[in-house]
Design an enzyme around this catalytic site. Structure first.
Site, short mmCIF file in Angstrom:
data_model
loop_
_atom_site.label_atom_id
_atom_site.label_comp_id
_atom_site.label_asym_id
_atom_site.label_seq_id
_atom_site.Cartn_x
_atom_site.Cartn_y
_atom_site.Cartn_z
N ALA A 127 63.10 -64.22 17.67
CA ALA A 127 62.20 -63.28 18.35
C ALA A 127 62.86 -61.93 18.58
O ALA A 127 63.78 -61.82 19.41
CB ALA A 127 61.75 -63.88 19.68
N GLU A 130 58.23 -56.98 19.78
CA GLU A 130 57.59 -56.90 21.10
C GLU A 130 56.28 -56.14 20.98
O GLU A 130 56.08 -55.43 19.98
CB GLU A 130 58.51 -56.12 22.07
CG GLU A 130 59.83 -56.80 22.28
CD GLU A 130 60.78 -56.00 23.17
OE1 GLU A 130 60.36 -54.97 23.75
OE2 GLU A 130 61.94 -56.42 23.28
N THR A 161 56.82 -66.40 14.64
CA THR A 161 56.54 -67.57 13.80
C THR A 161 57.18 -68.80 14.44
O THR A 161 58.33 -68.74 14.89
CB THR A 161 57.13 -67.35 12.38
OG1 THR A 161 56.56 -66.15 11.86
CG2 THR A 161 56.84 -68.51 11.45
N GLY A 243 65.33 -63.11 4.49
CA GLY A 243 63.96 -63.30 4.00
C GLY A 243 63.56 -62.33 2.92
O GLY A 243 62.59 -62.55 2.20
N ARG A 269 34.79 -71.11 -18.48
CA ARG A 269 33.56 -70.56 -17.92
C ARG A 269 32.86 -69.68 -18.98
O ARG A 269 33.47 -68.75 -19.51
CB ARG A 269 33.88 -69.72 -16.67
CG ARG A 269 32.70 -69.01 -16.07
CD ARG A 269 31.78 -69.98 -15.35
NE ARG A 269 30.71 -69.29 -14.68
CZ ARG A 269 29.68 -69.92 -14.12
NH1 ARG A 269 29.60 -71.24 -14.15
NH2 ARG A 269 28.74 -69.23 -13.51
N GLY A 340 34.66 -65.36 -9.86
CA GLY A 340 33.32 -65.05 -9.37
C GLY A 340 33.07 -65.67 -8.00
O GLY A 340 34.00 -65.77 -7.18
N GLU A 364 58.39 -59.11 8.39
CA GLU A 364 59.79 -58.96 7.96
C GLU A 364 60.02 -57.63 7.22
O GLU A 364 60.67 -57.57 6.19
CB GLU A 364 60.24 -60.17 7.14
CG GLU A 364 60.17 -61.43 8.02
CD GLU A 364 60.96 -62.61 7.50
OE1 GLU A 364 61.89 -62.41 6.73
OE2 GLU A 364 60.62 -63.73 7.91
N GLU A 368 55.81 -50.02 4.25
CA GLU A 368 56.27 -48.66 4.55
C GLU A 368 57.76 -48.66 4.92
O GLU A 368 58.50 -47.74 4.56
CB GLU A 368 55.44 -48.07 5.70
CG GLU A 368 53.98 -47.79 5.33
CD GLU A 368 53.12 -49.04 5.20
OE1 GLU A 368 53.45 -50.08 5.79
OE2 GLU A 368 52.11 -48.99 4.46
C1 LIG Z 1 52.14 -63.73 11.14
C2 LIG Z 1 53.30 -62.92 11.61
C3 LIG Z 1 54.54 -63.55 11.79
C4 LIG Z 1 55.62 -62.83 12.32
N1 LIG Z 1 56.80 -63.47 12.58
C5 LIG Z 1 57.77 -62.83 13.30
C6 LIG Z 1 58.89 -63.55 13.82
O1 LIG Z 1 59.08 -64.74 13.55
N2 LIG Z 1 59.80 -62.88 14.59
C7 LIG Z 1 59.64 -61.56 14.91
O2 LIG Z 1 60.49 -61.02 15.64
N3 LIG Z 1 58.58 -60.84 14.43
C8 LIG Z 1 57.64 -61.45 13.65
N4 LIG Z 1 56.53 -60.75 13.19
C9 LIG Z 1 56.41 -59.34 13.52
C10 LIG Z 1 56.46 -58.42 12.30
O3 LIG Z 1 57.76 -58.38 11.78
C11 LIG Z 1 55.90 -57.05 12.71
O4 LIG Z 1 54.51 -57.22 12.89
C12 LIG Z 1 56.20 -55.98 11.69
O5 LIG Z 1 57.57 -55.69 11.66
C13 LIG Z 1 55.42 -54.69 11.94
O6 LIG Z 1 55.55 -54.29 13.27
P1 LIG Z 1 54.22 -53.91 14.13
O7 LIG Z 1 53.25 -55.01 13.96
O8 LIG Z 1 54.66 -53.58 15.51
O9 LIG Z 1 53.63 -52.65 13.42
P2 LIG Z 1 54.06 -51.12 13.74
O10 LIG Z 1 55.53 -51.00 13.73
O11 LIG Z 1 53.35 -50.65 14.96
O12 LIG Z 1 53.48 -50.36 12.48
C14 LIG Z 1 52.09 -50.08 12.31
C15 LIG Z 1 51.90 -49.39 10.96
O13 LIG Z 1 52.62 -48.13 10.95
C16 LIG Z 1 53.54 -48.13 9.88
N5 LIG Z 1 54.71 -47.37 10.29
C17 LIG Z 1 55.47 -47.57 11.41
N6 LIG Z 1 56.47 -46.67 11.44
C18 LIG Z 1 56.37 -45.91 10.31
C19 LIG Z 1 57.12 -44.84 9.74
N7 LIG Z 1 58.22 -44.38 10.33
N8 LIG Z 1 56.71 -44.32 8.57
C20 LIG Z 1 55.61 -44.79 7.94
N9 LIG Z 1 54.85 -45.81 8.43
C21 LIG Z 1 55.23 -46.35 9.59
C22 LIG Z 1 53.85 -49.58 9.61
O14 LIG Z 1 54.38 -49.79 8.30
C23 LIG Z 1 52.50 -50.20 9.79
O15 LIG Z 1 51.71 -49.98 8.65
C24 LIG Z 1 55.47 -61.44 12.60
C25 LIG Z 1 54.24 -60.81 12.36
C26 LIG Z 1 53.17 -61.52 11.88
C27 LIG Z 1 51.85 -60.81 11.67
#
Ligand SMILES: Cc1cc2nc3c(=O)[nH]c(=O)nc-3n(C[C@H](O)[C@H](O)[C@H](O)COP(=O)(O)OP(=O)(O)OC[C@H]3O[C@@H](n4cnc5c(N)ncnc54)[C@H](O)[C@@H]3O)c2cc1C
Length: 390
Positions: A127, A130, A161, A243, A269, A340, A364, A368
Site C-alpha cells: 500500500a 492514497e 490489490t 511488475g 463465421r 460482432g 503500477e 503517462e
Molecule cells: C485495480 C487497481 C489496483 C491497484 N493496486 C494498487 C496496489 O496494490 N497498491 C497501491 O499502492 N496502489 C494500487 N493502485 C493504485 C494505482 O497505482 C494508481 O491508481 C495509479 O498510480 C494512478 O494514480 P491515481 O489513480 O491517483 O491517478 P492520478 O495520479 O490522479 O492521475 C490522474 C491522471 O492524470 C495523469 N497524470 C498525473 N500526473 C501527470 C503528469 N505529471 N503528466 C501527465 N499526466 C499526468 C495520470 O496519468 C492519469 O491519467 C491500484 C489501482 C487500481 C485501479
C-alpha cells in the site's frame, strides 16, 4: 544475434503451458458462470489447491530463492511463464511467491511474514497509493508518529490489490515530515490486520476489486519496520519495478489467446456467402494485431533480459509496460469487433478481457508516467536512442 529460446527455456515454458491447459483452462466456464453471479471466479482455497497441484508439476516460487524452496528463475523465464498464465482468464497465479521487498525483512520478520507468505498461509498487500497521491507518490501524507518504542499510524490508503483478503499489509508511511519522502522521509511497516486497520471494498469495472485501508491510530511496534527507517520510498519503487515487465508478459498471453479466437471466428463465421476473414477489413485487424503483439513480445523479453544482465531495467521496462498495455487493449478491441454481437455478450470471455485489460494502462504507473520516464531518460541523456546496441 539469436532470437531463439534455449531447449531448457522451451521445456519449462511447455510444461507451464501443459499445466495451464490441463488444470486451469477446464475451469473457465465455471469462472464465467460465477462472475456473472458477482461471485469470485476462484476462492482462496481453490486457488491454493491449484497452486499445490502446480507445485507437483515443479512450479513453485518462480522468483523465490532456492533456499526458500523456490525456482529462482531468470526474468526471461518468468516472463515466458507469465505469458502462459495470461492464456487463461481464470484468476490463477503460481504459488510460492512473496513480495520482492519482503526479502528486506530481518530474521524474525522472515519467519513471521516472508515464509508464511511463500507457503500461502498468509496473504499480503502493498500500500502506497492514497486518495491524494497516486502518480505523484512522493506526495503521500499517511503518517506514522513515534510513541515510545511504537509507531502510531493514521490515514487512508486506497486502490490496494488484495486489500480485502490480506492478513497483513506492507504500508508506506511518512515518518519525518521535514524530509522529502524520496530522501528518507518515508518508512515501510509490516502491519497485521489484527493490529487494527480495516478494509473497504471498491467496486471497479474489473472482476474482484481493490480496497481502501483505513488506519485510525493503529499502534505498530518498531520491530515491524521493514528495512530501515527512511527506506520506505526506495522499497516502494523496488516493489513497483518488478511488475513493469511481469504485467506486459501476462498481457502477451491474453492477446495471443484472444487473437487465436479471432482467427477461428474469421474462418468459421460466414456473411454474404463467404468467411468474414476473406474481407480485407477483417484481415487488416488480424495483421495489425499480429504486428503489435510481436513488437510487444520483443520489448517485454528485452526488458526481462536486461534484468538478467544485471543492467538498470527501468527504461526498457517502462517501454514494455507502456506498449504492452496499449497493445493488448487494441487487440482485444479488434477481437471483439471481429466477433460482432457475440463479442459483446457474457457468453464469451472477450468483454471480460476488455474490462480487465483497461486497468493495465492505469495501475503500477499510468501510460503517462511511463512516457514521462522514457522522455526524461532521453532528455537527460541517461539513455541514448538505440543505445542498447552500442
Ligand atoms: C485495480 C487497481 C489496483 C491497484 N493496486 C494498487 C496496489 O496494490 N497498491 C497501491 O499502492 N496502489 C494500487 N493502485 C493504485 C494505482 O497505482 C494508481 O491508481 C495509479 O498510480 C494512478 O494514480 P491515481 O489513480 O491517483 O491517478 P492520478 O495520479 O490522479 O492521475 C490522474 C491522471 O492524470 C495523469 N497524470 C498525473 N500526473 C501527470 C503528469 N505529471 N503528466 C501527465 N499526466 C499526468 C495520470 O496519468 C492519469 O491519467 C491500484 C489501482 C487500481 C485501479
Amino acid at each position: 544475434m539469436d532470437f531463439s529460446l534455449s531447449e531448457e527455456e522451451k521445456a519449462i515454458r511447455d510444461t507451464a503451458r501443459a499445466f495451464i491447459q490441463k488444470e486451469v483452462q477446464p475451469l473457465e466456464q465455471e469462472v464465467l458462470r460465477r462472475e456473472r453471479e458477482h461471485r469470485p471466479g476462484l476462492d482462496r482455497s481453490e486457488l491454493r489447491e491449484l497452486q499445490l497441484k502446480a507445485r507437483q508439476f515443479g512450479f513453485w516460487g518462480l522468483s523465490t530463492p532456492s533456499e526458500y524452496g523456490g525456482m529462482d528463475l531468470p526474468a526471461v523465464l518468468q516472463s515466458l511463464i507469465w505469458t502462459e498464465v495470461g492464456r487463461s482468464f481464470v484468476p490463477f497465479r503460481f504459488g510460492g511467491e512473496a513480495d520482492n521487498i519482503l526479502y528486506f525483512a530481518n530474521d524474525e520478520q522472515r519467519q513471521e511474514y516472508l515464509v508464511p507468505t511463500i507457503e500461502g498461509e498468509r496473504v499480503s498487500c502493498f500500500a502506497i497509493t492514497e486518495p491524494g497521491a497516486g502518480s505523484d507518490a512522493a506526495n503521500i501524507s499517511f503518517a506514522a508518529r513515534r510513541d515510545g518504542d511504537d509507531w502510531v499510524l493514521t490515514g487512508e490508503k486506497t486502490f490496494i490489490t488484495n486489500g480485502n483478503d490480506a492478513d497483513f499489509t506492507i504500508v508506506i508511511a511518512v515518518t519525518d515530515k521535514d524530509k522529502d519522502v524520496r530522501k528518507g522521509g518515508a518508512t515501510a511497516f509490516l502491519v497485521d490486520r489484527a493490529m487494527g486497520w480495516r478494509s473497504e471494498f471498491i467496486q471497479t469495472m474489473g472482476e474482484g476489486g481493490p480496497a481502501s485501508l483505513v488506519f485510525d491510530e493503529v499502534r505498530v511496534p518498531s520491530r515491524n519496520i521493514l528495512g530501515e527507517v527512511g527506506q520506505g520510498f526506495d522499497l516502494a519503487m523496488r516493489w513497483i519495478g518488478k511488475g513493469r515487465y511481469i504485467i506486459p508478459s501476462h498481457a502477451l498471453g491474453i492477446a495471443e489467446r484472444a487473437l487465436k479466437m479471432a482467427l477461428e471466428h474469421a474462418t468459421t463465421r460466414h456473411t454474404f456467402g463467404r468467411p468474414i476473414g476473406d474481407n480485407q477489413a477483417i484481415q487488416w485487424m488480424l495483421a495489425d494485431s499480429e504486428v503489435e503483439l510481436e513488437a510487444a513480445r520483443w520489448l517485454v523479453l528485452r526488458a526481462a533480459w536486461t534484468v538478467d544482465q544485471g543492467q538498470d531495467p527501468r527504461h526498457a521496462s517502462s517501454m514494455a509496460k507502456l506498449y504492452g498495455a496499449a497493445m493488448v487493449n487494441h487487440v482485444v478491441d479488434r477481437v471483439m469487433q471481429i466477433h460482432g454481437g457475440m463479442g459483446y455478450t457474457r457468453e464469451l470471455p472477450i468483454e471480460r478481457w476488455y474490462r480487465q485489460v483497461r486497468l493495465l494502462r492505469i495501475f503500477e504507473g499510468t501510460d503517462e508516467m511511463q512516457r514521462l520516464i522514457i522522455a526524461r531518460d532521453l532528455l537527460r541523456g541517461y539513455t541514448q536512442i538505440g543505445g542498447h546496441l552500442a
